[in-house]
Every structure is written in structure tokens, then in C-alpha cells.
Design a protein around this motif. Structure first.
Motif, PDB file in Angstrom:
ATOM      1  N   ASP A 411       0.863  -1.163   0.025  1.00 17.52           N
ATOM      2  CA  ASP A 411      -0.084   0.080  -0.020  1.00 17.52           C
ATOM      3  C   ASP A 411       0.963   1.238   0.159  1.00 17.52           C
ATOM      4  N   THR A 412       2.269   1.153  -0.196  1.00 17.96           N
ATOM      5  CA  THR A 412       2.933   2.364  -0.282  1.00 17.96           C
ATOM      6  C   THR A 412       3.023   2.776  -1.790  1.00 17.96           C
ATOM      7  N   SER A 413       3.243   3.940  -1.845  1.00 16.73           N
ATOM      8  CA  SER A 413       3.405   4.427  -3.490  1.00 16.73           C
ATOM      9  C   SER A 413       4.386   3.971  -4.114  1.00 16.73           C
ATOM     10  N   GLN A 414       4.148   3.992  -5.391  1.00 19.51           N
ATOM     11  CA  GLN A 414       5.287   3.539  -6.468  1.00 19.51           C
ATOM     12  C   GLN A 414       6.524   4.141  -6.233  1.00 19.51           C
TER      13      GLN A 414
END
Length: 572
Positions: A411-414
């Protein structure tokens, strides 16, 4: 261009041209010859080093360093009675002209009696001695400790930098048998940690003992090994023997070392508590923090007096935290925040953790990162979490695990994932073994990179090559390669080889249930179930003695080995 040529070079050239009779080299000046003219200026670092070398070579070094230590202790005990520093400082320098404590005492005395010229002489010596301590580029780290003659010189060196001493303990590393670890606060209240090498003191006393069994020691009664009933340990006089003798002489750094050593090796909890209690009564706040750890651990295993030990642990943590020790703030804060001392102390716990984090305490930073990631007690905030994890990772290798795991969350950003991977690569390029291990995990899982078992193995082995004596790291690599459910990732022979090496070399690892479990699993993976069972039995025994929560898993693995089965798990 002409230049002056040193006299010895002219003589040497003359002998080459004309021929000179050979003879014995002139003897180096003795200590007493070097200091015939007291406080001679200029006081250069080179002169300080020469005086120290000559002092170490005196036949009665043990008597001299004992007298020096006792006088320096008196100077510390005087405190604000500045007028008394004159006579004490002079007596110190009569015994050892390069004593930093002695010159500091006299500089203070002469300033107090308004004799600035005399004070400047001792200030010059203070500057020269302080400049001589960071020898050969040492920086005071564990890897490059500063060489000092005594613990008093180390404390005086820090005092000269306006640091407030919190506590000290002797320490050992693979290459340096006798170190001193000091924790302090700088003039702004920031934690300072510095290591000093005391090998000159140890090796000179050891040589003295070999020549003269009547050698005395720097602190305690003026007794010999024989009169103290310690002739046995002095026959094979290792650094721990010296530390034990110093501890008997009320050296709090030695008492702290013995207490923590007994706790770390799980040899004797009561003995550990006793040594640390003695050290803490002398104001050694490092001992207070360690005593809190021991008492808390004791509360978990001793059910009958659990509450009493918890209360005592809390008091010790409070004393150390109040003195400014960030590790005690962090530990007590996390215990409070976890509700282990009641819900009414949770807010106080969060405040303590925040204070410790503001001082860059690694465990506090990791904890706040976790709280903001999970949204427990504090709001979920990935931006803040990343800041905390990154600050921790920049200061401590083990914290790199947390940061990398956070950045690779689904769920962390790319963008965060890319930052994480680049950060790991840059860290690995600096020969950081933990970063190499994590990159190996990414290739094994195919997270953010293309899955490659060959590259995963290569990174795992590079990590071990970078830190072959790091038991934790070796255990992690061996476990992955011995029990992975992925056949192409397995390398059971390599796993057994590295575990065998670390277990043969590291006594603490041989007493750690988790490491014994990995060793047994590696034997089983290679088809040697007889040895797997033997090693796993030791793991179970250790877990039973320590009330280890992993005991059910260890027993499960033991039954598998008895049934001729390997361990196979989804790792990493």
C-alpha cells in the motif's frame, strides 16, 4: 635551495663516507629523564606521546599508575573546592607529567587565584594531551577507539569537550581486548557515545605480572593476586581477569561490564543484578539503564516476584531517563505506551518515546515509524512513518530492515518503492551487509525487481562475505538457504558451512536457541539427521532454561528431525 639537515643525518652520512665504529644504539631517555624540567613548553603532542611511552616502560609502572589513579580520583572528589586542586594537581603531575586530570586541576586552581600566566601553561599542556589522544586518525568509534592510559584520562578528555558523563562500562571487540565505552551528554544535551582503547594499561600490567607476582592494581586495596586469593586467574591474566579485579576495587565501569555480561550470557541473573546495583549506587547511569533491562527480564521469568521486579525496573529506568539517557527514555516509554504499566501511563509513554526520538534514539524512531504505519495509538501517516524509519536507518544497520519493509509494503506508493530500492542499492554499494540481504530478499520474491534466484543467492552470499562474523546476519542467510520451499533458491551445503563456522567461533551464538535451530535445520537439509537431533536438543534445553516463547516451534522441529524430515518454509 639549502635546507637544514638534522644532526643524526649528518653523522650517518659521515659514517657512510669515512667509516665509523659500530656500537650499541644509545638508550632512549627514561621517564624520569624526560620530565627533569616540569611543565616544559612547548607541550607538543609528540612530547606527550614520548612521556606516555616512557611512563609505560618504568619498572615500577604498577605502583606509579596506582598512585596516579588514587590522586586523580581525589581530584574528582574535591568538586567545587578549587583551592584544594592546587596541591592535588601538583601531586598528580609529580607522578605523571602528562596527566590530563592533573593539568585540568592546576589550570582551574590558577584561574581561581588569578594567576593567568600559570593557567596558560597548563592550558597548553591540556591542548597537547587532548591532541595526542586521537592517535593515527582514531575517531572514538567502536571500530577506531581513542587510545588512553586510564579511565580517568578518558573522562577528562570528554570533560574537556564540555561533555557531562552519564555512565561507563568496559567493553571488548574481536580485535581489541579492553575497551572503555562512555555515554555522556554534550553541552547542548545531545547524547555522546565514545570508545577508548585501554590495551596499553592491560598489556603493561600483564607484562608486570609475568615478571613480578607482587604486582598491584590501579584501584582497590594494595594487594597482589595471591593476597586477594586470585592467583588462579592471574596465571592466565586475560582482560576479563583485570576487569574482575577492578570491579572488586569499586570501579563502576568494571562492575557494569560484569553485570551485563552475566545477563547477556544468561549465566547468573542475581549476580548480574548485584554488580549493576553496585555500579548504579556510584552514579553510573548506564548501569541504571542496564539494571532496568535485567529486572524487567527477570519479571517475565520469575512469576512469584514479577510485580516487585517490574516496580524496581521502572525505578531504574526513571533514574537513567531523568539523567538524560535516551535509551532509558525509549525503553520505559515503549513499556508505558504498550500498556505494560497500566493504561494511565500510555500518554506518558508516548511523550517519553517522542523525547528519545528527538535525540535520534534508534529504537524510539523505529517505534514511532511503526505506530504511524499501523495507526495504533497515533494516527496513520505514511509520510511521518517514512521520516522516522529513514532517520533510524541512517544511524543503525538493523533499522534498515524496518525501512526497507515499510517501503516495499503493497500500500505504499510506487515512488516510495523506487526510493526504497535505490536507497538499498546505494547502501549495499557501501558494503552494508543488511542492505545486501534485503536486496536478496527482493530478488527471491520478485518484489519491485524481476524474480531471479541466482541473483538472490549472489546477494545473500555477498552479505555473508561483507560481515562473516555477524551471527545474526549469518543465521538469516543460512535459514533462507536451508529451509526455503523454493528448490532453485536452496543451497544447503553453503548454509551448513557458514552456520558451522559461526557456531564454532561465537560462544554467544552457541547458546542462542534460534541459532541452534538454524544449525540443526542445516544439518537436516544435508541429510545428517543424527547431528540435527543432537543440536536441536541443545536448542530446546536453552529455550527451556530461558522460558523462550519459541519453545513450541523448536519442539516441533525436533520431532520432524526424529521422523527424518527436513524443515521447509516459505522464506524469505
Amino acid at each position: 635551495m639549502s635546507r637544514n639537515v638534522p644532526t643524526f643525518a649528518v653523522l650517518a652520512a659521515g659514517c657512510l663516507l669515512l667509516g665509523c665504529a659500530s656500537g650499541p644504539r644509545p638508550a632512549l631517555p627514561t621517564y624520569d629523564e624526560l620530565v627533569e624540567r616540569p611543565y616544559e613548553l612547548p607541550a607538543s603532542p609528540e612530547r606527550v606521546s614520548a612521556i606516555k611511552s616512557a611512563f609505560l616502560s618504568t619498572p615500577d609502572f604498577d605502583q606509579r599508575v596506582r598512585a596516579l589513579t588514587l590522586l586523580e580520583n581525589q581530584a574528582y572528589a574535591i568538586g567545587e573546592e578549587t583551592l584544594r586542586l592546587g596541591s592535588i594537581g601538583s601531586a598528580i603531575l609529580d607522578h605523571y607529567q602528562a596527566s590530563l586530570v592533573g593539568h585540568q586541576a592546576l589550570a582551574s586552581f590558577y584561574r581561581h587565584v588569578d594567576s593567568p600566566e600559570q593557567a596558560e601553561v597548563h592550558d597548553a599542556w591540556i591542548e597537547a594531551i587532548a591532541a595526542a589522544i586521537p592517535a593515527a586518525g582514531t575517531d572514538g568509534s567502536l571500530e577506531q577507539p581513542h587510545p588512553v592510559l586510564t579511565i580517568n584520562e578518558a573522562e577528562a578528555f570528554l570533560a574537556g569537550r564540555e561533555a557531562t558523563l552519564l555512565g561507563a562500562a568496559y567493553h571488548q571487540s574481536e580485535n581489541r581486548p579492553l575497551l572503555l565505552w562512555i555515554t555522556a551528554l554534550d553541552s547542548q544535551g545531545w547524547p555522546v557515545e565514545m570508545f577508548f582503547d585501554l590495551n596499553d594499561l592491560y598489556s603493561t600490567l600483564a607484562a608486570s605480572l609475568r615478571r613480578n607476582p607482587a604486582t598491584v592494581f590501579p584501584v582497590g586495596p594494595p594487594e597482589t593476586c595471591e593476597s586477594m586469593g586470585l592467583a588462579g586467574i592471574c596465571e592466565d591474566f586475560d582482560p576479563v581477569a583485570l576487569i574482575y579485579i577492578l570491579a572488586r576495587g569499586n570501579d563502576s565501569a568494571a562492575q557494569t561490564f560484569l553485570g551485563w555480561r552475566n545477563f547477556a550470557t544468561r549465566e547468573d541473573f542475581e549476580d548480574a543484578i548485584g554488580w549493576l546495583h553496585m555500579a548504579s549506587r556510584q552514579g553510573n547511569r548506564l548501569a541504571n539503564a542496564m539494571l532496568g533491562e535485567v529486572l524487567w527480564e527477570k519479571s517475565l521469568s520469575d512469576k512469584d516476584s514479577s510485580e516487585s521486579h517490574r516496580t524496581r525496573a521502572e525505578l531504574q529506568f526513571q533514574i537513567a531517563a531523568s539523567a538524560g539517557m535516551d535509551s532509558a527514555m525509549s525503553t520505559l516509554g515503549r513499556l508505558y505506551a504498550g500498556g505494560l504499566y497500566g493504561e494511565d501511563k500510555i500518554e506518558a509513554g508516548l511523550d517519553l518515546v517522542a523525547r528519545a526520538a528527538s535525540l535520534d534514539n534508534v529504537e524510539a524512531l523505529r517505534y514511532l515509524g511503526w505506530l504511524h504505519t499501523e495507526g495504533e495509538l497515533l494516527e496513520e501517516d505514511y509520510r511521518l512513518a517514512e521520516q522516522y524509519y529513514q532517520r533510524a536507518a541512517q544511524k543503525n544497520d538493523s533499522a534498515k530492515f524496518d525501512y526497507a519493509v515499510f517501503l516495499m509494503r503493497p500500500d505504499t506508493s510506487q515512488g516510495a518503492k523506487e526510493r526504497g530500492f535505490q536507497w538499498l542499492r546505494e547502501t549495499a554499494n557501501d558494503e552494508n551487509a543488511i542492505a545486501m540481504l534485503l536486496i536478496g530478499d527482493l530478488y527471491a520474491k520478485g518484489v519491485h525487481v524481476g524474480r531471479s534466484f541466482r541473483r538472490a543467492q549472489s546477494w545473500f552470499k555477498s552479505a555473508v562475505k561483507a560481515a562473516p562474523d555477524d551471527a545474526y546476519l549469518v543465521n538469516e542467510v543460512a535459514w533462507r538457504l536451508a529451509v526455503t520451499h523454493l528448490p532453485k533458491l536452496r543451497d544447503e551445503r553453503y548454509a551448513l558451512r557458514i552456520m558451522k563456522r559461526i557456531m564454532e567461533r561465537n560462544a554467544v551464538a552457541r547458546r542462542t536457541p534460534a541459532y541452534l535451530d538454524t544449525w540443526a535445520a542445516a544439518y537436516a537439509a544435508n541429510g545428517d539427521f543424527e547431528r540435527a537431533i543432537s543440536v536441536q536438543k541443545k536448542a530446546v534445553e536453552r529455550a527451556l532454561s530461558e522460558d523462550d516463547t519459541d519453545l513450541p516451534i523448536l519442539l516441533e522441529h525436533l520431532e520432524a528431525f526424529r521422523a527424518g524430515k527436513e524443515i521447509s518454509e516459505e522464506v524469505p
